[in-house]
Design an enzyme around this catalytic site. Structure first.
Site, PDB file in Angstrom:
ATOM      1  N   GLY A  41       0.799  -1.217   0.000  1.00  0.00           N
ATOM      2  CA  GLY A  41       0.000   0.000   0.000  1.00  0.00           C
ATOM      3  C   GLY A  41       0.830   1.264   0.000  1.00  0.00           C
ATOM      4  N   SER A 224      -2.990 -10.218 -13.426  1.00  0.00           N
ATOM      5  CA  SER A 224      -1.646  -9.835 -13.857  1.00  0.00           C
ATOM      6  C   SER A 224      -0.967 -11.046 -14.487  1.00  0.00           C
ATOM      7  CB  SER A 224      -0.846  -9.344 -12.644  1.00  0.00           C
ATOM      8  OG  SER A 224       0.471  -9.043 -13.007  1.00  0.00           O
ATOM      9  N   PRO A 227       4.933 -10.323 -18.328  1.00  0.00           N
ATOM     10  CA  PRO A 227       5.266  -9.683 -19.602  1.00  0.00           C
ATOM     11  C   PRO A 227       4.121  -9.713 -20.620  1.00  0.00           C
ATOM     12  CG  PRO A 227       7.020 -11.148 -18.890  1.00  0.00           C
ATOM     13  CD  PRO A 227       5.860 -11.408 -17.995  1.00  0.00           C
ATOM     14  N   ASP A 256       2.579  -2.997  -7.570  1.00  0.00           N
ATOM     15  CA  ASP A 256       1.971  -1.890  -6.823  1.00  0.00           C
ATOM     16  C   ASP A 256       1.746  -0.683  -7.729  1.00  0.00           C
ATOM     17  OD1 ASP A 256       2.163  -3.422  -4.467  1.00  0.00           O
ATOM     18  OD2 ASP A 256       4.215  -2.741  -4.142  1.00  0.00           O
TER      19      ASP A 256
END
Length: 313
Positions: A41, A224, A227, A256
């Site tokens: 965070g 995610s 690459p 992040d």
């Protein structure tokens, strides 16, 4: 105007350096170390600041290392709310081998939080939640922490009508999802553990994401894929977005930074396609810099423009 609140339960001071060559049993002469505030965070707050979006960073802080962490955040003009803890804030160590450009990352375990310290963190989140449009819980949980902690945060977010974004793993992630969140950013491994589906391709990623969304546990899932970029899934559409090709120097803070880019897009009123592209631009730009430097705004803007142009083809 409402704020963004970030929550880091395992903050750290990231200490990075470079050596000419790494060899066992040899004394290695390091460059002067660089100290930067770190943790999920906290990095989101730092990245948001670079984009011109303010936030409030909540985190536990203990001892001299905690004081140093707070000082480093003050230097970056990050609005913060530190909760004092008995145990020292941890430090991580990153070394780059100049000869090969290999990066070695030594992550120290987060110190245990006492029960009263957990309760104080929840109280601060509750007190500030009414001022926030988004609550971002990012990073790992310390040893011994209640696995339902983020589920409690989710309940606070629901009551405050704030949108919760979660980027973590393990039982804490599962319990947060069971309670209900707005946006998840798992990687493929985390999505596999959440659903039991072997997510090896876009079709199976979409199937797994729809399993969660179909239960009413989440509105948006952004998977995610390193690459390869990311795949965004909602109940209405799915899209795989390829990451731009860049010269990679460090992966520290890339995830992040991606979260920060998406939060920035949401706060600016972008639609989801543009929001995720901003996230990918920030994550990709972060890999272009050494150590724990995060991204440069100029790189983000250039990569974002390239990604948006690709939408029009």
């Amino acid at each position: 105007m409402k704020q963004v609140l970030t929550l880091t339960l395992s903050p750290t001071i990231d200490k990075s350096t470079t050596v000419d060559k790494i060899m066992a049993e040899h004394k290695l002469d390091c460059d002067l170390p660089k100290f930067e505030p770190g943790g999920g965070g906290i990095n989101v707050s730092r990245a948001l600041k670079r984009l011109g979006q303010s936030s409030i960073a909540i985190f536990p802080s203990g001892g001299l290392t905690g004081e140093m962490l707070e000082d480093l955040l003050h230097e970056e003009h990050i609005v913060q709310h530190a909760i004092r803890t008995k145990n020292l804030t941890r430090e991580n160590f990153i070394v780059v081998n100049r000869a090969t450009n290999e990066q070695f990352r030594f992550g120290m375990p987060a110190p245990e939080l006492l029960q009263k310290e957990e309760a104080e963190i929840l109280k601060v989140v509750k007190d500030l939640s009414s001022k926030c449009s988004y609550i971002v819980a990012s990073g790992s949980l310390p040893m011994g922490m209640s696995t339902d902690f983020l589920a409690k945060v989710a309940r606070i977010a629901h009551k405050a009508d704030a949108r919760l974004i979660v980027d973590t793993s393990g039982d804490a992630l599962k319990q947060a999802v069971d309670e209900g969140v707005y946006l998840l950013k798992p990687n493929q491994s985390e999505l596999r553990k959440l659903t039991g589906i072997d997510v090896e391709d876009n079709e199976s990623v979409e199937e797994a994401a729809h399993q969660i969304i179909g239960k009413g546990k989440c509105k948006i899932i952004v998977v995610s894929m390193g690459p390869q970029g990311a795949q965004i899934v909602t109940d209405e559409f799915s899209e795989q977005i390829t990451a731009p090709s860049v010269r990679k120097r460090s992966t520290v803070g890339a995830g992040d930074s991606m979260v920060a880019g998406m939060v920035y897009g949401l706060m600016q009123g972008y639609d989801l396609q543009h929001t995720v592209r901003m996230g990918i631009a920030c994550g990709s730009a972060a890999t272009m810099n050494p150590g724990t430097e995060l991204f440069k705004k100029d790189d983000v803007e250039r990569l974002y423009d390239w990604l948006v142009k690709g939408m029009k083809k």
